[in-house]
Scaffold this active site. Sequence first.
Site, short mmCIF file in Angstrom:
data_model
loop_
_atom_site.label_atom_id
_atom_site.label_comp_id
_atom_site.label_asym_id
_atom_site.label_seq_id
_atom_site.Cartn_x
_atom_site.Cartn_y
_atom_site.Cartn_z
N ASP A 269 9.30 2.62 -1.01
CA ASP A 269 8.36 3.32 -0.15
C ASP A 269 8.75 2.97 1.29
OD1 ASP A 269 6.33 4.11 1.51
OD2 ASP A 269 4.71 3.32 0.26
N LYS B 260 5.95 9.89 8.23
CA LYS B 260 5.72 9.41 9.61
C LYS B 260 6.75 9.93 10.62
CE LYS B 260 2.76 5.84 8.05
NZ LYS B 260 1.37 5.73 8.39
N TYR C 48 0.87 -1.17 0.00
CA TYR C 48 0.00 0.00 0.00
C TYR C 48 0.90 1.22 0.00
CZ TYR C 48 -3.29 3.50 1.83
OH TYR C 48 -4.06 4.62 2.02
N1 HOZ Z 1 -1.62 1.23 6.99
C1 HOZ Z 1 -1.83 2.66 7.00
C2 HOZ Z 1 -0.51 3.35 7.06
N2 HOZ Z 1 0.46 2.80 6.23
C3 HOZ Z 1 -2.76 3.05 8.08
C4 HOZ Z 1 -2.99 4.52 8.25
C5 HOZ Z 1 -4.21 5.04 7.58
O1 HOZ Z 1 -4.52 4.66 6.45
O2 HOZ Z 1 -4.90 5.84 8.22
#
Ligand code: HOZ
Length: 429
Positions: A242, A270, A147
């Site tokens: 990524d 992040k 993702y």
């Molecule tokens: N897995 C997502 C961050 N890589 C979760 C955060 C989100 O989508 O709010």
Amino acid sequence: MDYAMMKNSRELFEAAKKRIPGGVNSPVRAFRGVGGEPFFVKSAKGCRLTTVEGRELIDFVGTWGPAILGHAAEPVIEAVREAAKGGLSFGTPNPFEVEMAETICRMVPSVEKVRMVNSGTEATMSCIRLARGFTGRNKIIKFEGCYHGHVDSLLVKAGSGALTHGHPDSAGVPEELAKLTVTLPFNDLPAVEAAFAANSGEIAAIILEPVPANAGLYLPLPGFLQGLRDLCTREGTVLIFDEVMTVFRLARGGAQEIFKITPDLTAMGKVIGGGLPVGAFGGRAEIMDRLSPDGPVYQAGTLSGNPLAMAAGLAQLRELERIDGWAHLEKTGATFEAATRAACANRPLTFQRIGSMFCLYFQEGPVRHLAEAMSSDRARFAKFFHGCLEDGVYFAPSQFEAGFLSTAHTPADLETVAAVVEKNLARVF
Ligand code: HOZ
């Protein structure tokens, strides 16, 4: 209605659903992967969240990665307070962003030049456009279950909430665009070779999470990342890592430092925002120099390089270096792993960890790619999740998300959690 004074998550959620789609501003927060309703948080400190009802939870989500020093770490709060006195946003260059750029380039040697953005999505989106502009090609390769934020071209067989909620190929992405994204199984180098053969001279970029952490957490098999590097070099394709979740977390220089691979571009985020909205992308100067105003690839942002976000991120990185946070996190991770593995013994479970990131799959394993991750027993996971939550431990509300440790998790916290994990595994098996 003064919602800030409300002390009831259910009432807040009812009100939220009337005005916010699904009641949440990001789908993974909605608890649809585990059933039930989300709790609302009024504050967070260290490794603990306090709900609006006043319940304390030991948190293993860490605002999905940024809270590597725990929530509201003193040096970060102090830096934000100081920066705020000087103004919240200028829309001009500012000294903080220069220091951030130098810090990133020092800590991640593959990054010769970097541009700040406001989210991980912006970072990956910009990497794709830049790779296309640089190579003059249109197609990209991504991996199933990876993702990369909610970028049109990348919402194809995507992980995270897209997977949890059953929309890995999002509605609203034009078929013509999706067709330019070739999706392949992770850890399958022959599949990548075949894709290059079938699309000769057309692949602008390969984008991947070098440690996929949006379908749980699995690791690259030996030789996979190097194989991708070699193929990209041979084909003149841009290799994009990524590392929004992994850089400055798994190691100072992220997964690329651990696995000793030099990508052409890296998407970041992040941890470098210390909890404020931030992203960045950078890499080889030759590629980055194609960005506007030097080059023809356009990319911009009113709030990019925001002084507060830069100050927060710099303070967090400085503190991590001062306390040798990565060694600390490895120790915490190893302690957590040993306790969890003991609790898992003789049960059909697979625990995977790298540094301060982990996942417990409800299946025997191995888990090396999406198809294997998908065979987890999600009903059992949901029961385990709710049991732990009731006992004051908050894991990510989906089998397809990773867990995060912080330097604020103490050995005593981990002992408490181990007992909760043990108790709830016994309940669900
Ligand atoms: N897995 C997502 C961050 N890589 C979760 C955060 C989100 O989508 O709010």
